[in-house]
Write a protein that holds these residues in place. Structure first.
Motif, PDB file in Angstrom:
ATOM      1  N   ASP A   1      24.131  62.580  19.892  1.00 13.53           N
ATOM      2  CA  ASP A   1      23.265  61.421  20.119  1.00 13.53           C
ATOM      3  C   ASP A   1      24.030  60.228  20.699  1.00 13.53           C
ATOM      4  O   ASP A   1      23.429  59.300  21.222  1.00 13.53           O
ATOM      5  CB  ASP A   1      22.543  61.008  18.827  1.00 13.53           C
ATOM      6  N   ALA A   2      25.357  60.265  20.657  1.00 12.92           N
ATOM      7  CA  ALA A   2      26.156  59.167  21.208  1.00 12.92           C
ATOM      8  C   ALA A   2      26.610  59.448  22.639  1.00 12.92           C
ATOM      9  O   ALA A   2      27.025  58.531  23.340  1.00 12.92           O
ATOM     10  CB  ALA A   2      27.373  58.921  20.330  1.00 12.92           C
ATOM     11  N   GLN A   3      26.502  60.690  23.088  1.00 18.42           N
ATOM     12  CA  GLN A   3      27.060  61.061  24.377  1.00 18.42           C
ATOM     13  C   GLN A   3      26.410  60.339  25.549  1.00 18.42           C
ATOM     14  O   GLN A   3      27.045  60.128  26.570  1.00 18.42           O
ATOM     15  CB  GLN A   3      26.977  62.576  24.573  1.00 18.42           C
ATOM     16  N   ARG A   4      25.166  59.970  25.423  1.00 17.92           N
ATOM     17  CA  ARG A   4      24.483  59.260  26.513  1.00 17.92           C
ATOM     18  C   ARG A   4      24.398  57.765  26.256  1.00 17.92           C
ATOM     19  O   ARG A   4      23.728  57.051  26.977  1.00 17.92           O
ATOM     20  CB  ARG A   4      23.086  59.831  26.702  1.00 17.92           C
ATOM     21  N   ARG A   5      25.055  57.322  25.222  1.00 16.83           N
ATOM     22  CA  ARG A   5      24.978  55.903  24.861  1.00 16.83           C
ATOM     23  C   ARG A   5      26.364  55.280  24.768  1.00 16.83           C
ATOM     24  O   ARG A   5      26.586  54.376  23.976  1.00 16.83           O
ATOM     25  CB  ARG A   5      24.262  55.755  23.523  1.00 16.83           C
ATOM     26  N   CYS A   6      27.295  55.773  25.542  1.00 17.40           N
ATOM     27  CA  CYS A   6      28.648  55.238  25.461  1.00 17.40           C
ATOM     28  C   CYS A   6      29.135  54.861  26.865  1.00 17.40           C
ATOM     29  O   CYS A   6      28.573  55.279  27.862  1.00 17.40           O
ATOM     30  CB  CYS A   6      29.589  56.256  24.830  1.00 17.40           C
ATOM     31  N   PHE A   7      30.158  54.055  26.886  1.00 15.24           N
ATOM     32  CA  PHE A   7      30.806  53.700  28.141  1.00 15.24           C
ATOM     33  C   PHE A   7      32.252  53.367  27.828  1.00 15.24           C
ATOM     34  O   PHE A   7      32.621  53.165  26.672  1.00 15.24           O
ATOM     35  CB  PHE A   7      30.116  52.514  28.834  1.00 15.24           C
ATOM     36  N   GLU A   8      33.072  53.337  28.849  1.00 15.93           N
ATOM     37  CA  GLU A   8      34.466  52.947  28.672  1.00 15.93           C
ATOM     38  C   GLU A   8      34.862  52.053  29.824  1.00 15.93           C
ATOM     39  O   GLU A   8      34.472  52.275  30.965  1.00 15.93           O
ATOM     40  CB  GLU A   8      35.383  54.178  28.629  1.00 15.93           C
ATOM     41  N   LEU A   9      35.628  51.042  29.524  1.00 20.19           N
ATOM     42  CA  LEU A   9      36.159  50.127  30.527  1.00 20.19           C
ATOM     43  C   LEU A   9      37.570  50.578  30.878  1.00 20.19           C
ATOM     44  O   LEU A   9      38.418  50.709  29.997  1.00 20.19           O
ATOM     45  CB  LEU A   9      36.183  48.696  29.968  1.00 20.19           C
ATOM     46  N   PHE A  10      37.796  50.868  32.146  1.00 20.89           N
ATOM     47  CA  PHE A  10      39.128  51.210  32.625  1.00 20.89           C
ATOM     48  C   PHE A  10      39.665  50.028  33.421  1.00 20.89           C
ATOM     49  O   PHE A  10      38.924  49.383  34.165  1.00 20.89           O
ATOM     50  CB  PHE A  10      39.092  52.436  33.550  1.00 20.89           C
ATOM     51  N   GLY A  11      40.939  49.760  33.277  1.00 20.55           N
ATOM     52  CA  GLY A  11      41.592  48.733  34.080  1.00 20.55           C
ATOM     53  C   GLY A  11      42.417  49.397  35.160  1.00 20.55           C
ATOM     54  O   GLY A  11      43.302  50.203  34.871  1.00 20.55           O
ATOM     55  N   PHE A  12      42.116  49.100  36.414  1.00 20.37           N
ATOM     56  CA  PHE A  12      42.848  49.667  37.546  1.00 20.37           C
ATOM     57  C   PHE A  12      43.793  48.608  38.096  1.00 20.37           C
ATOM     58  O   PHE A  12      43.338  47.543  38.512  1.00 20.37           O
ATOM     59  CB  PHE A  12      41.878  50.112  38.652  1.00 20.37           C
ATOM     60  N   ASP A  13      45.085  48.915  38.084  1.00 20.37           N
ATOM     61  CA  ASP A  13      46.072  48.028  38.698  1.00 20.37           C
ATOM     62  C   ASP A  13      46.352  48.568  40.091  1.00 20.37           C
ATOM     63  O   ASP A  13      46.836  49.697  40.250  1.00 20.37           O
ATOM     64  CB  ASP A  13      47.360  47.987  37.881  1.00 20.37           C
ATOM     65  N   VAL A  14      46.010  47.765  41.095  1.00 16.62           N
ATOM     66  CA  VAL A  14      46.130  48.184  42.484  1.00 16.62           C
ATOM     67  C   VAL A  14      47.041  47.208  43.213  1.00 16.62           C
ATOM     68  O   VAL A  14      46.867  45.989  43.113  1.00 16.62           O
ATOM     69  CB  VAL A  14      44.742  48.216  43.172  1.00 16.62           C
ATOM     70  N   LEU A  15      48.016  47.742  43.907  1.00 17.99           N
ATOM     71  CA  LEU A  15      48.885  46.931  44.755  1.00 17.99           C
ATOM     72  C   LEU A  15      48.385  47.056  46.185  1.00 17.99           C
ATOM     73  O   LEU A  15      47.901  48.112  46.593  1.00 17.99           O
ATOM     74  CB  LEU A  15      50.327  47.435  44.670  1.00 17.99           C
ATOM     75  N   VAL A  16      48.518  45.988  46.945  1.00 16.93           N
ATOM     76  CA  VAL A  16      48.125  46.000  48.351  1.00 16.93           C
ATOM     77  C   VAL A  16      49.376  45.697  49.166  1.00 16.93           C
ATOM     78  O   VAL A  16      50.039  44.678  48.942  1.00 16.93           O
ATOM     79  CB  VAL A  16      47.019  44.949  48.638  1.00 16.93           C
ATOM     80  N   ASP A  17      49.725  46.592  50.097  1.00 15.11           N
ATOM     81  CA  ASP A  17      50.943  46.385  50.881  1.00 15.11           C
ATOM     82  C   ASP A  17      50.688  45.501  52.097  1.00 15.11           C
ATOM     83  O   ASP A  17      49.562  45.035  52.314  1.00 15.11           O
ATOM     84  CB  ASP A  17      51.594  47.723  51.252  1.00 15.11           C
ATOM     85  N   GLU A  18      51.731  45.270  52.873  1.00 14.39           N
ATOM     86  CA  GLU A  18      51.636  44.374  54.031  1.00 14.39           C
ATOM     87  C   GLU A  18      50.707  44.898  55.121  1.00 14.39           C
ATOM     88  O   GLU A  18      50.288  44.157  55.995  1.00 14.39           O
ATOM     89  CB  GLU A  18      53.034  44.078  54.607  1.00 14.39           C
ATOM     90  N   SER A  19      50.346  46.178  55.042  1.00 11.28           N
ATOM     91  CA  SER A  19      49.382  46.757  55.980  1.00 11.28           C
ATOM     92  C   SER A  19      47.973  46.757  55.403  1.00 11.28           C
ATOM     93  O   SER A  19      47.080  47.378  55.962  1.00 11.28           O
ATOM     94  CB  SER A  19      49.775  48.190  56.335  1.00 11.28           C
ATOM     95  N   LEU A  20      47.800  46.090  54.266  1.00 10.25           N
ATOM     96  CA  LEU A  20      46.528  46.019  53.544  1.00 10.25           C
ATOM     97  C   LEU A  20      46.068  47.391  53.063  1.00 10.25           C
ATOM     98  O   LEU A  20      44.881  47.651  52.953  1.00 10.25           O
ATOM     99  CB  LEU A  20      45.443  45.333  54.370  1.00 10.25           C
ATOM    100  N   ARG A  21      47.027  48.247  52.755  1.00  6.22           N
ATOM    101  CA  ARG A  21      46.709  49.559  52.189  1.00  6.22           C
ATOM    102  C   ARG A  21      46.818  49.456  50.669  1.00  6.22           C
ATOM    103  O   ARG A  21      47.853  49.034  50.148  1.00  6.22           O
ATOM    104  CB  ARG A  21      47.672  50.611  52.713  1.00  6.22           C
ATOM    105  N   PRO A  22      45.747  49.819  49.954  1.00 16.35           N
ATOM    106  CA  PRO A  22      45.812  49.758  48.490  1.00 16.35           C
ATOM    107  C   PRO A  22      46.558  50.962  47.916  1.00 16.35           C
ATOM    108  O   PRO A  22      46.416  52.082  48.399  1.00 16.35           O
ATOM    109  CB  PRO A  22      44.336  49.779  48.078  1.00 16.35           C
ATOM    110  N   TRP A  23      47.345  50.700  46.883  1.00 19.15           N
ATOM    111  CA  TRP A  23      48.100  51.734  46.188  1.00 19.15           C
ATOM    112  C   TRP A  23      47.801  51.616  44.700  1.00 19.15           C
ATOM    113  O   TRP A  23      47.867  50.528  44.131  1.00 19.15           O
ATOM    114  CB  TRP A  23      49.600  51.547  46.404  1.00 19.15           C
TER     115      TRP A  23
END
Length: 149
Positions: free
Chosen positions: A70-92
């Motif tokens: 009964d909880a499987q459709r009533r849950c969520f999780e917050l993930f934090g994504f750390d993204v670097l952007v290089d001098e070519s504006l490419r995300p890593w």
């Protein structure tokens, strides 16, 4: 103290903290005025996040399957994504946090996190109000839907 405070909110400093997306885009426009790739930066970051979530889908599904049914459709999780952007504006991708720290870097961090959490709960509450069932976009939807770009 004045210099330490100024340094914490400057690109390249050791303790830069979070910026609002609008502030980052403003700064990038000043750095890359003639770069047409700037308009593609956010879609590339989004694609990166979607790709990571799709790769982690089996592990996420296994974790959800361990919850009471009964909880499987009533849950969520917050993930934090750390993204670097290089001098070519490419995300890593630097890392993904399953327990992202919130409000650690000062007033701007608190404001960014408050606004993000307000948006997160608005999405969660909107999904909770929608009827469940096939073909609906509510909590009863196919679990893969949330990973689509």
């Amino acid at each position: 103290a004045k210099n330490a405070k100024a340094a914490t909110n400057r690109p390249g400093s050791a303790n830069c903290g979070n910026w609002r997306l609008s502030k980052l885009l403003s700064w990038l426009q000043g750095q890359f005025q003639s770069c047409s790739d700037l308009e593609d930066l956010w879609p590339r970051i989004r694609r990166l996040v979607v790709d990571v979530l799709q790769a982690a889908r089996p592990q996420i599904a296994a974790a959800v399957a361990e919850l009471p049914s009964d909880a499987q459709r009533r849950c969520f999780e917050l993930f934090g994504f750390d993204v670097l952007v290089d001098e070519s504006l490419r995300p890593w991708l630097c890392e993904v946090n399953s327990l992202p720290s919130l409000g650690i870097g000062g007033l701007e961090d608190l404001e960014v996190d408050r606004d993000m959490l307000s948006s997160l709960f608005a999405i969660v509450f909107e999904a909770a109000r929608k009827p469940e069932g096939p073909g609906r976009d509510g909590p009863g939807r196919d679990s893969g839907h949330c990973f689509e770009p």
